[in-house]
Design an enzyme around this catalytic site. Structure first.
Site, PDB file in Angstrom:
ATOM      1  N   GLY A  40       0.838  -1.188   0.000  1.00 10.98           N
ATOM      2  CA  GLY A  40       0.000   0.000   0.000  1.00 10.98           C
ATOM      3  C   GLY A  40       0.872   1.235   0.000  1.00 10.98           C
ATOM      4  CG  LEU A  43      -2.047  10.514   2.333  1.00 12.73           C
ATOM      5  CD1 LEU A  43      -2.929  11.342   3.241  1.00 12.73           C
ATOM      6  CD2 LEU A  43      -0.975  11.377   1.707  1.00 12.73           C
ATOM      7  N   GLY A  45       1.409   4.400   3.537  1.00 13.80           N
ATOM      8  CA  GLY A  45       2.447   3.525   2.987  1.00 13.80           C
ATOM      9  C   GLY A  45       3.467   4.281   2.157  1.00 13.80           C
ATOM     10  CG  HIS A 266     -18.669  12.204   5.309  1.00 13.54           C
ATOM     11  ND1 HIS A 266     -19.394  13.336   5.052  1.00 13.54           N
ATOM     12  CD2 HIS A 266     -17.402  12.606   5.547  1.00 13.54           C
ATOM     13  CE1 HIS A 266     -18.583  14.383   5.127  1.00 13.54           C
ATOM     14  NE2 HIS A 266     -17.381  13.969   5.430  1.00 13.54           N
ATOM     15  NE  ARG A 331     -16.244  13.813   8.741  1.00 12.28           N
ATOM     16  CZ  ARG A 331     -15.138  13.587   8.068  1.00 12.28           C
ATOM     17  NH1 ARG A 331     -14.630  12.372   8.015  1.00 12.28           N
ATOM     18  NH2 ARG A 331     -14.542  14.559   7.441  1.00 12.28           N
ATOM     19  CG  HIS A 402     -16.212   9.019   4.554  1.00 11.82           C
ATOM     20  ND1 HIS A 402     -15.779   9.310   3.283  1.00 11.82           N
ATOM     21  CD2 HIS A 402     -15.479   9.794   5.390  1.00 11.82           C
ATOM     22  CE1 HIS A 402     -14.817  10.224   3.366  1.00 11.82           C
ATOM     23  NE2 HIS A 402     -14.606  10.522   4.624  1.00 11.82           N
ATOM     24  NE  ARG A 436     -11.362   9.666   9.283  1.00 10.57           N
ATOM     25  CZ  ARG A 436     -11.546  10.693   8.450  1.00 10.57           C
ATOM     26  NH1 ARG A 436     -11.048  11.876   8.743  1.00 10.57           N
ATOM     27  NH2 ARG A 436     -12.226  10.550   7.339  1.00 10.57           N
TER      28      ARG A 436
HETATM   29  C1  LIG Z   1     -13.803  10.825  -0.617  1.00 11.37           C
HETATM   30  C2  LIG Z   1     -12.960  10.895   0.613  1.00 11.37           C
HETATM   31  C3  LIG Z   1     -12.623  12.130   1.166  1.00 11.37           C
HETATM   32  C4  LIG Z   1     -11.841  12.207   2.315  1.00 11.37           C
HETATM   33  N1  LIG Z   1     -11.518  13.442   2.815  1.00 11.37           N
HETATM   34  C5  LIG Z   1     -10.696  13.510   3.902  1.00 11.37           C
HETATM   35  C6  LIG Z   1     -10.272  14.775   4.404  1.00 11.37           C
HETATM   36  O1  LIG Z   1     -10.633  15.824   3.899  1.00 11.37           O
HETATM   37  N2  LIG Z   1      -9.444  14.795   5.478  1.00 11.37           N
HETATM   38  C7  LIG Z   1      -9.007  13.642   6.071  1.00 11.37           C
HETATM   39  O2  LIG Z   1      -8.231  13.718   7.010  1.00 11.37           O
HETATM   40  N3  LIG Z   1      -9.382  12.433   5.592  1.00 11.37           N
HETATM   41  C8  LIG Z   1     -10.211  12.346   4.526  1.00 11.37           C
HETATM   42  N4  LIG Z   1     -10.589  11.109   4.053  1.00 11.37           N
HETATM   43  C9  LIG Z   1     -10.005   9.901   4.638  1.00 11.37           C
HETATM   44  C10 LIG Z   1      -8.599   9.699   4.139  1.00 11.37           C
HETATM   45  O3  LIG Z   1      -8.487  10.142   2.825  1.00 11.37           O
HETATM   46  C11 LIG Z   1      -8.173   8.248   4.179  1.00 11.37           C
HETATM   47  O4  LIG Z   1      -8.515   7.671   5.380  1.00 11.37           O
HETATM   48  C12 LIG Z   1      -6.683   8.130   4.010  1.00 11.37           C
HETATM   49  O5  LIG Z   1      -6.252   8.850   2.902  1.00 11.37           O
HETATM   50  C13 LIG Z   1      -6.267   6.690   3.899  1.00 11.37           C
HETATM   51  O6  LIG Z   1      -4.900   6.612   3.597  1.00 11.37           O
HETATM   52  P1  LIG Z   1      -4.158   5.233   3.581  1.00 11.37           P
HETATM   53  O7  LIG Z   1      -2.772   5.505   3.192  1.00 11.37           O
HETATM   54  O8  LIG Z   1      -4.405   4.530   4.866  1.00 11.37           O
HETATM   55  O9  LIG Z   1      -4.925   4.368   2.464  1.00 11.37           O
HETATM   56  P2  LIG Z   1      -5.125   4.594   0.883  1.00 11.37           P
HETATM   57  O10 LIG Z   1      -4.773   5.929   0.433  1.00 11.37           O
HETATM   58  O11 LIG Z   1      -6.487   4.082   0.565  1.00 11.37           O
HETATM   59  O12 LIG Z   1      -4.060   3.632   0.256  1.00 11.37           O
HETATM   60  C14 LIG Z   1      -4.199   2.257   0.234  1.00 11.37           C
HETATM   61  C15 LIG Z   1      -3.057   1.667  -0.546  1.00 11.37           C
HETATM   62  O13 LIG Z   1      -3.068   0.260  -0.386  1.00 11.37           O
HETATM   63  C16 LIG Z   1      -3.021  -0.381  -1.632  1.00 11.37           C
HETATM   64  N5  LIG Z   1      -3.692  -1.666  -1.455  1.00 11.37           N
HETATM   65  C17 LIG Z   1      -4.908  -1.922  -0.904  1.00 11.37           C
HETATM   66  N6  LIG Z   1      -5.135  -3.232  -0.866  1.00 11.37           N
HETATM   67  C18 LIG Z   1      -4.048  -3.827  -1.387  1.00 11.37           C
HETATM   68  C19 LIG Z   1      -3.681  -5.185  -1.613  1.00 11.37           C
HETATM   69  N7  LIG Z   1      -4.461  -6.196  -1.267  1.00 11.37           N
HETATM   70  N8  LIG Z   1      -2.478  -5.433  -2.200  1.00 11.37           N
HETATM   71  C20 LIG Z   1      -1.646  -4.399  -2.558  1.00 11.37           C
HETATM   72  N9  LIG Z   1      -1.938  -3.121  -2.344  1.00 11.37           N
HETATM   73  C21 LIG Z   1      -3.135  -2.834  -1.779  1.00 11.37           C
HETATM   74  C22 LIG Z   1      -3.621   0.571  -2.606  1.00 11.37           C
HETATM   75  O14 LIG Z   1      -3.133   0.308  -3.891  1.00 11.37           O
HETATM   76  C23 LIG Z   1      -3.117   1.905  -2.045  1.00 11.37           C
HETATM   77  O15 LIG Z   1      -1.803   2.139  -2.513  1.00 11.37           O
HETATM   78  C24 LIG Z   1     -11.387  11.024   2.918  1.00 11.37           C
HETATM   79  C25 LIG Z   1     -11.718   9.789   2.367  1.00 11.37           C
HETATM   80  C26 LIG Z   1     -12.501   9.714   1.240  1.00 11.37           C
HETATM   81  C27 LIG Z   1     -12.870   8.367   0.710  1.00 11.37           C
END
Ligand SMILES: Cc1cc2nc3c(=O)[nH]c(=O)nc-3n(C[C@H](O)[C@H](O)[C@H](O)COP(=O)(O)OP(=O)(O)OC[C@H]3O[C@@H](n4cnc5c(N)ncnc54)[C@H](O)[C@@H]3O)c2cc1C
Ligand code: FES
Lengths: 638, 251
Positions: A40, A43, A45, A266, A331, A402, A436
């Site tokens: 992953g 942000l 990873g 949300h 929320r 969400h 959250r």
């Molecule tokens: C529409 C929307 C708006 C949002 N707005 C906000 C905001 O304004 N402020 C805020 O703080 N938060 C916001 N959030 C929440 C926030 O964006 C997410 O919680 C956060 O970005 C998640 O980051 P992450 O790195 O954990 O996961 P992600 O960014 O989802 O990354 C997941 C990674 O894992 C990889 N992956 C997944 N499964 C596998 C697998 N089986 N094998 C290999 N790779 C895999 C994907 O390819 C990706 O690279 C929002 C969320 C959404 C959906």
């Protein structure tokens, strides 16, 4: 079993600093000998892979999209919190800590939240140094807005595309490490198994999504940063490929799943418009800075043009019910309030599942150009989807799945109960408790990736011999064979229903029974329906194509197969938690005026579930939560 | 409404592709283009055929994954829109629609409408960053950035990296894509120290990856779903010239 989160004790203000000093280090020459897998590259990873690579570790990173720049973090709109207190409006690390613990309805580990609040300021500096173009005021200083659950302005933003800009920042840091050959990037790979050797995480098996080949990779530690699981509801604000697969498969290898029933619905999404829809679109919470939420007071007004309903016939229910937070109520509270109005027959739009978000007052106050400058892209997106102009007529919004507060259980080091398996970002359960607050997920992802894991992983690395177990070990071969076996099974069913149809069926059960309001009866109903759908899936799904090729139906099929198991543990958790807290609302546990009623005596713990086989009741482990700095209290926003 | 689709089908990178014709029936104007394709795919699966493979993920116009040439135009005819945000109300009953993949030497087709865009990542890896370390950076307000400069950088930074600009360009040039990053970082104090090195490295990478030269057709700007302006190409050219001149240090 009682789980130990291993959080430092003593004064919270110095807990992270003291702990950092106490942890072991790996010297620079030795780091090179270790290999770390990062699954992953959103942000969490992406930031972790870049930072660990820069420190000198050998990193291999994986994502399912064609580029790390496309992780779903990209879709975050509104902003990211930090305790900078630039506006001098009373913010501090302590207040951000306090707001987050309270916002999470007292279901998070205090020390983890403190650390998050403490490093929040470093994140902003880091992103600015990367060239993230945050909004600035006319003097050139960083600008802030407000988000729900806070009475200060601490949210930094880049127009309506904050997540995009932060992710591109992390992606640029990652690109730099790829160029320097400290990180090797494997895109279009989906992790389908965790390789565990003698109880320790040592690698993964993935499918190459282009060639269909099943590959295995070894590492001295494995980091999962694979995002959230709310696609279990079928319709959600997540991307089409978001799934529980990585964390669920780790869970089947022994990692505990913590608080899976804490899901965030949300309040401000574009309402569903028909049964052919594939996803729901969020309208950023930041809109609630300038938009007022209302429904008609009288059910018979619901079909009228909103502009024809005079002010005295409108119910600005958030302002009425929660005068001190008003439209910026958190929320969970805002979502439930919207549902209440619609259940009461005062919803608007074709489906009557909608409430108004009205900008008229703000447009009169600051003018349309200013509103356009703040949220222009959101108004554009709204119009593309609904064919309506949000400046001229109030937007219609409705709650939608969400975010997942729950996730794999981790200790203070972000390490799961399987040694060597670390979990970051939305995929872990840690800091958000049962709810959250807005703009805190981006903060958490980057905190975990840039400022936590680089320290905490060293403590573990110092205890393992580099390269002791590699993919020569028979467990790797077995893992590859297991994955192949499952894929062949999926391809051989050749039934009558498509993956999409079955996912919709699961989603509707989860939304109706395990959604915004849950009762014993609804949860038991879900526990009966989920295994039925699962059984039908394994008998009657039709997955076309072959294993040795790019096959998107197959990808959807295994993601759904995992949701069909995961849904059961999520529902079991919701049924066992006989209280209402944050996003988990049990109708049996509410006050007279419909607010959530916690039961601290019996449920002030993290519920971490151990998988015991599909359809077999999982075993519950508890991590008791102690509140020594923020006093347990009824969470009020009135 | 009912539509006739002509869709590019190609089994794999080496296979020969061709247009196949499908009927899309009872399409709702509120559906997105991809939701319409989902339904066509459901029909194909039900009749035992291989569904159409296409890239997509966020379905809200920001990840840059979706990539289809619709009736000869990348992302279709609606301005400033990705395929996933293109709604069927933009079409009329009885329309014939041609759906093809991005076509460019640097984007080999992998299956049907899916292409390999790793060349875009390679350009970023050549220099699309500031070389700051994790930690050890100054406070975010140390260097005030005038609002117009921050806005200019943000205008450039909005690029979603989909590759429509390349698919639209008669030379398959990646100039708009590259210039957006060069311009964003060159405008900001944090990006200035490496500006000379960056612009050289990125333009070299662009040619090495097999993209063509820019000869000012400006089809890229018209196709860009985020409306990235060609003024950034002019900025890149200026930055490039600057990098060729001896610096005050006499490098
Ligand atoms: C529409 C929307 C708006 C949002 N707005 C906000 C905001 O304004 N402020 C805020 O703080 N938060 C916001 N959030 C929440 C926030 O964006 C997410 O919680 C956060 O970005 C998640 O980051 P992450 O790195 O954990 O996961 P992600 O960014 O989802 O990354 C997941 C990674 O894992 C990889 N992956 C997944 N499964 C596998 C697998 N089986 N094998 C290999 N790779 C895999 C994907 O390819 C990706 O690279 C929002 C969320 C959404 C959906
Ligand atoms: S699917 Fe993400 S931009 Fe279209």
């Amino acid at each position: 079993m009682i789980l130990d989160g291993k959080a430092p004790t003593g004064p919270i203000e110095t807990s992270w600093d003291r702990h950092r000093f106490d942890m072991k280090l790996v010297n620079p020459a030795n780091k090179r000998k270790y290999k770390i897998l990062v699954v992953g590259t959103g942000l969490a990873g992406g930031a972790a892979a870049a930072s660990l690579g820069e420190l000198g570790y050998n990193v291999e990173a994986f994502c399912y999209q064609d580029s790390p720049r496309r992780a779903h973090s990209i879709a975050a709109q509104g902003g990211i919190n930090a305790a900078k207190n630039y506006p001098s409006d009373g913010d501090s690390v302590y207040r951000l800590f306090y707001d987050t613990v309270k916002g999470g309805d007292f279901r998070a580990r205090e020390a983890d939240v403190w650390r998050l609040a403490q490093v929040s300021n470093n994140i902003i500096d880091q992103c600015v140094a990367q060239g993230v173009p945050f909004a600035r005021d006319y003097a050139g200083y960083l600008d802030n807005r407000s988000f729900g659950g806070a009475q200060v302005s601490r949210t930094f933003y880049a127009r309506g595309q904050t997540g995009q800009q932060l992710l591109l920042g992390a992606y640029s840091a990652l690109s730099r490490q790829i160029k320097n050959k400290t990180v090797k990037m494997f895109a279009r790979r989906e992790m389908l198994d965790l390789v565990v050797v003698d109880g320790v995480a040592k690698g993964i098996a993935c499918r190459n999504l282009i060639t269909g080949e099943i590959e295995s990779y070894w590492g001295d530690a494995v980091i999962l940063a694979t995002g959230g699981f709310v696609n279990v509801f079928y319709l959600s604000t997540n991307a089409m490929g978001c799934s529980a697969t990585a964390i669920w498969r780790a869970s089947k290898k022994g990692a505990y799943m913590a608080n899976p029933c804490y899901t965030q619905i949300h309040p401000t999404c574009i309402p569903q418009h028909g049964d052919k829809q594939s996803k729901l679109t969020l309208m950023s919470e930041s809109l609630r800075n300038d938009g007022r939420v209302w429904v008609p007071k009288k059910a018979e007004d619901c079909d009228k043009h909103p502009n024809d309903i005079p002010a005295e016939d409108r119910d600005y229910y958030l302002e009425r019910k929660y005068p001190s937070f008003g439209n910026l109520a958190p929320r969970d509270i805002a979502s439930r309030a919207a549902k209440e109005q619609c259940d009461d027959g005062r919803g608007v739009g074709d489906t009557k599942r909608g409430v108004y978000l009205d900008f008229k007052t703000s447009i009169e106050r600051v003018g349309q150009p200013m509103i356009a400058q703040r949220y222009g892209n959101l108004f554009e997106m709204y119009e593309k989807i609904t064919d309506e102009n949000g400046y001229e007529r109030p937007m219609r919004i409705y709650p939608a799945p969400h975010y997942s507060m729950g996730g794999l259980w981790v200790d203070y080091h972000c390490m799961s109960n399987i040694p060597g398996l670390f979990v970051l970002g939305e995929a872990n359960f840690s800091v958000h408790g049962a709810n959250r607050l807005g703009a805190s997920a981006l903060m958490q992802g980057l905190a975990d990736g840039y400022f936590v894991i680089p320290y905490t992983i060293a403590q573990y690395m110092a205890s393992v011999k580099p390269g002791e177990i590699t993919d020569e070990h028979p467990e790797f071969k077995k893992s590859v064979e297991d994955v192949k076996g499952e894929i062949n099974k999926l391809l051989s069913i050749k039934g009558k229903k498509t993956v999409g149809e079955l996912h919709r069926e699961l989603g509707s059960v989860m939304w109706e029974d395990v959604g915004m309001a849950r009762s014993e009866a609804s949860l038991k109903h879900a526990l009966q329906r989920i295994p039925e759908i699962r059984e039908e899936f394994w008998k009657n799904v039709n997955v076309t194509g072959e294993s040795g090729e790019l096959n998107q139906q197959l990808e959807n099929a295994w993601r759904l197969a995992d949701f069909l198991e995961f849904a059961e543990i999520m529902t079991t958790d919701a049924l066992h938690r006989e209280e209402s807290c944050g996003g988990h609302f049990r109708t049996e546990h509410q006050t007279d005026d419909g607010e959530a009623m916690r039961d601290d005596e019996n449920f002030c713990y993290v519920g971490a579930w151990e998988f015991k086989g599909a359809g077999v009741k999982p075993e519950l482990h508890k991590e008791p939560l102690k509140f020594e700095n923020v006093k347990l209290a009824v969470r009020s926003y009135k | 409404m009912n539509l006739t689709l002509h869709v590019w089908r190609q089994k794999g990178p080496q296979a020969k592709g061709k247009l196949e014709t499908y009927q899309a029936k009872n399409v709702s104007p509120d559906q997105s283009f991809l939701e319409m394709l989902d339904e066509v795919n459901d029909d194909l699966i039900k009749s035992g055929k291989d569904p159409i493979a296409f890239d997509h993920d966020c379905r809200e116009g920001i990840c840059g994954m979706c990539s289809q040439v619709i009736n000869g135009r990348p992302h279709g005819h609606e301005e400033r829109t990705t395929v996933c945000q293109l709604h069927m109300r933009q079409f009329n009953d009885g329309d014939e629609i041609f759906v093809e993949p991005w076509r460019a030497k640097a984007f080999p087709i992998q299956k049907d409408l899916i292409v390999d865009r790793s060349s875009l990542d390679a350009i970023m890896q050549s220099g699309g960053y500031t070389s700051c370390h994790t930690g050890g950076v100054p406070d975010g307000n140390t260097f005030p950035i005038p609002k117009p400069v921050a806005d200019y950088a943000m205008d450039a930074a909005e690029c979603i990296g989909c590759g429509a600009c390349i698919a639209a360009c008669p030379n398959s040039s990646a100039m708009l894509y590259t210039s957006a990053k060069v311009a964003q970082l060159a405008a900001l104090p944090q990006g200035k120290p490496e500006a000379r090195k960056r612009v050289k490295a990125m333009t070299e990478a662009l040619l090495a990856e097999g993209f063509g030269n820019c000869t000012n057709h400006y089809e890229c700007e018209a196709a860009c779903p985020k409306g990235i302006s060609v003024k950034f190409i002019a900025k890149l050219n200026r930055e490039y010239l600057k990098s060729m001149m001896p610096s005050s240090l006499g490098e």
